[in-house]
Design a protein around this motif. Structure first.
Motif, PDB file in Angstrom:
ATOM      1  N   GLY A   1       0.815  -1.210   0.000  1.00  0.00           N
ATOM      2  CA  GLY A   1       0.000   0.000   0.000  1.00  0.00           C
ATOM      3  C   GLY A   1       0.846   1.257   0.000  1.00  0.00           C
ATOM      4  O   GLY A   1       0.509   2.262  -0.650  1.00  0.00           O
ATOM      5  N   SER A   2       1.963   1.228   0.729  1.00  0.00           N
ATOM      6  CA  SER A   2       2.859   2.387   0.769  1.00  0.00           C
ATOM      7  C   SER A   2       3.478   2.638  -0.602  1.00  0.00           C
ATOM      8  O   SER A   2       3.618   3.791  -1.033  1.00  0.00           O
ATOM      9  CB  SER A   2       3.956   2.152   1.812  1.00  0.00           C
ATOM     10  N   ALA A   3       3.871   1.560  -1.294  1.00  0.00           N
ATOM     11  CA  ALA A   3       4.410   1.716  -2.642  1.00  0.00           C
ATOM     12  C   ALA A   3       3.351   2.284  -3.583  1.00  0.00           C
ATOM     13  O   ALA A   3       3.641   3.142  -4.429  1.00  0.00           O
ATOM     14  CB  ALA A   3       4.918   0.371  -3.158  1.00  0.00           C
ATOM     15  N   LEU A   4       2.116   1.818  -3.431  1.00  0.00           N
ATOM     16  CA  LEU A   4       1.027   2.293  -4.277  1.00  0.00           C
ATOM     17  C   LEU A   4       0.729   3.763  -4.043  1.00  0.00           C
ATOM     18  O   LEU A   4       0.515   4.528  -5.000  1.00  0.00           O
ATOM     19  CB  LEU A   4      -0.215   1.448  -4.017  1.00  0.00           C
ATOM     20  N   THR A   5       0.742   4.188  -2.779  1.00  0.00           N
ATOM     21  CA  THR A   5       0.425   5.594  -2.502  1.00  0.00           C
ATOM     22  C   THR A   5       1.512   6.527  -3.027  1.00  0.00           C
ATOM     23  O   THR A   5       1.228   7.653  -3.441  1.00  0.00           O
ATOM     24  CB  THR A   5       0.189   5.820  -0.996  1.00  0.00           C
TER      25      THR A   5
END
Length: 557
Positions: free
Chosen positions: A324-328
């Protein structure tokens, strides 16, 4: 290469070349203060048995850390800004490690609570220092990426705490979960000296100690009220804390509005981006901490996993946080933080909604999808909010900015454990009463079983042990009639123990489903509020409204 980094980051003409190594040190420091709470969730049963803790004792073992941690962050963040952010970090690590040694040697509930309070004080120094040093060390164009990694570390710590504690508990007592913090803190302190450049505000007026002390008063009283009221009833202590919190907050706001150099300019909360980000952090962690509180209990007590097994089964959440952090990091620059944060909060609501399907027949497979969705949601929602909160503060107040972000997180987490935890306990007790109606269970045994899911299974084991003793007496009886009667009693007790265990498991599963529904409703309402509050993304070439611009931008390198 110098052994100790002495050049202040503010005097450098170009970005610090070893800033990513410095970030590793800051993330390691963050890791241990988050793990200190999550590791305790799996060590608590052994600690309870060894020290004979009551439910009130155990609650304050957990929350003795939270009160000083939340209450002191704002003041200590300002102190770090004025004197030394790196110094605050190293001092915090030393205090934290000292509290851990104290906890390792503790032999009573009072000493464990005191040790946890010392560790909470150290955490109040460490947490804002990590964010302020990150913001001071990284140029503005890289700060969002660094905060994303910082956020991912927090998510990793949520799941890693039970794994580390579970591994230790295989061969060591609960006190080892305290001692493991010491070498990690020592490594982080050495790393801070070698890799993290010193930093403090280039210019800083006298600290507003009155405002700082008022913040300690009202936040400390508020957290105490949140803990005391739902768990132990709204007696004189909880009501007094509520009055002190309300009066202290009013005095704090009035003082800060009049002070020429406040410890926190409360006018910032009139800005939608800042207010919405803080609200999102608080509401999101209300749901996350509350869900983590009852999910670990369900895995341990109802599904029967040991401490290590429970920790391992929480790892999907940690992996999803990183995803999720990579996606954000890719998504936020393209669609804006309002959409990213709203998507994260909607994901968290979905995860809780899926948990409403939990019942007595649910296995671990039923928890995997909610854990993954919740982890993705944390990664999506948290780092844009943290970046926005830090961006609202000038260079001279980065420590205060970090403290505001972390206080919102901690207040939300405390509310989640208190409110959802209290609702869980009430729902479990009511369902257990219904499930055991018509049984011959003594009222005192039922009251004990209603105290917690662990106590409920202890009552079932007690009945089972009584059945085994009765069966042994039947085997030794010389009178056939007496032997038959004892054998029949043993069978009834054995069946009662099985029924009691089934009733406890089904009652707790029903309570998890009910509590998750309430959590999903709360987070869903919060999602709508945050979406309405956060400003939309300005069109290309269009300047954002003046009140939504980031004040710190002028001071960014």
């Amino acid at each position: 290469m110098r052994l100790v980094m002495k050049e202040p980051v503010e005097t450098a003409e170009r970005p610090y070349p070893r800033r990513w190594w410095a970030l590793l040190v800051l993330c390691l420091s963050l890791l241990i203060i988050v793990m200190a709470n999550t590791a305790l969730t799996v060590a608590a049963p052994d600690m309870t048995a060894d020290l004979g803790l009551g439910s009130a004792d155990l609650q304050w073992v957990i929350d003795g850390y939270t009160v000083p941690y939340a209450a002191l962050m704002l003041l200590l963040g300002a102190v770090g800004d004025k004197y030394s952010r790196r110094g605050a970090l190293i001092l915090g690590l030393a205090v934290f490690a000292g509290g851990a040694v104290f906890g390792y040697a503790a032999g009573s509930a009072a000493t464990v609570i005191a040790a946890r309070a010392v560790m909470g004080t150290g955490a109040a120094l460490i947490m804002p220092a990590t964010l302020s040093l990150l913001a001071a060390t990284f140029p503005r164009r890289e700060r969002a990426k660094a905060i994303t990694l910082w956020t991912a570390t927090a998510g990793l710590a949520i799941a890693a705490g039970p794994v580390v504690a579970g591994a230790l508990l295989r061969d060591h007592g609960w006190s080892a979960t305290f001692l493991i913090n010491v070498p990690i803190a020592a490594v982080a302190a050495v790393g801070a000296l070698v890799l993290v450049p010193p930093s403090r505000a280039g210019h800083h007026d006298r600290i507003d100690y009155v405002g700082g002390l008022l913040s300690v008063l009202w936040i400390g009283a508020l957290v105490y009220m949140i803990i005391e009221g739902p768990h132990f009833g709204w007696g004189a202590k909880a009501v007094t804390a509520a009055v002190v919190a309300g009066a202290g907050l009013l005095a704090f706001v009035l003082w800060e509005l009049r002070h020429p150099h406040p410890v926190l300019d409360v006018r910032r909360f009139a800005h939608r981006r800042f207010a919405g980000s803080n609200l999102a952090v608080a509401l999101f962690f209300l749901a996350v901490f509350g869900a983590f509180y009852y999910l670990t209990q369900h895995l341990q007590f109802v599904l029967g996993y040991d401490a290590l097994g429970t920790g391992v089964r929480m790892l999907p959440l940690a992996g999803a946080v990183f995803a999720g952090s990579a996606l954000t990091g890719w998504l936020t620059p393209r669609v804006g933080m309002r959409w990213t944060v709203t998507a994260g909060m909607a994901g968290g609501t979905t995860a809780l909604a899926l948990l409403t399907r939990v019942d007595a027949a649910s296995g671990y497979g039923d928890f995997v999808a909610p854990l993954i969705i919740l982890g993705l949601a944390i990664g999506l929602a948290l780092s844009p909010c943290t970046d926005a909160i830090m961006g609202a503060f000038p260079e001279s107040e980065l420590g205060v900015g970090g403290a505001v972000n972390d206080t919102s997180l901690e207040l939300g987490g405390s509310l989640g454990i208190a409110v959802l935890g209290s609702l869980l306990a009430t729902s479990y007790g009511n369902h257990l009463t219904d499930a055991t109606s018509g049984s011959r269970l003594p009222a005192s045994a039922l009251a004990t079983a209603q105290d917690s899911v662990g106590a409920g299974y202890a009552v079932a084991r007690g009945i089972g042990e009584q059945a085994r003793r009765t069966a042994a007496r039947a085997a030794q009886a010389t009178d056939p009639q007496q032997a038959a009667q004892l054998k029949a009693q043993a069978g009834q007790l054995s069946e009662g123990a099985r029924q009691m265990a089934d009733a406890v498991g089904s009652s707790f599963a029903s309570a998890v489903a009910h509590t998750s529904l309430v959590g999903a409703v709360l987070l869903g309402i919060g999602t709508v509020l945050v979406a309405a509050l956060l400003p939309g993304r300005a069109a290309p070439g269009q300047e954002a409204p003046a009140e939504e611009r980031e004040p710190a931008e002028s001071g960014a390198r």
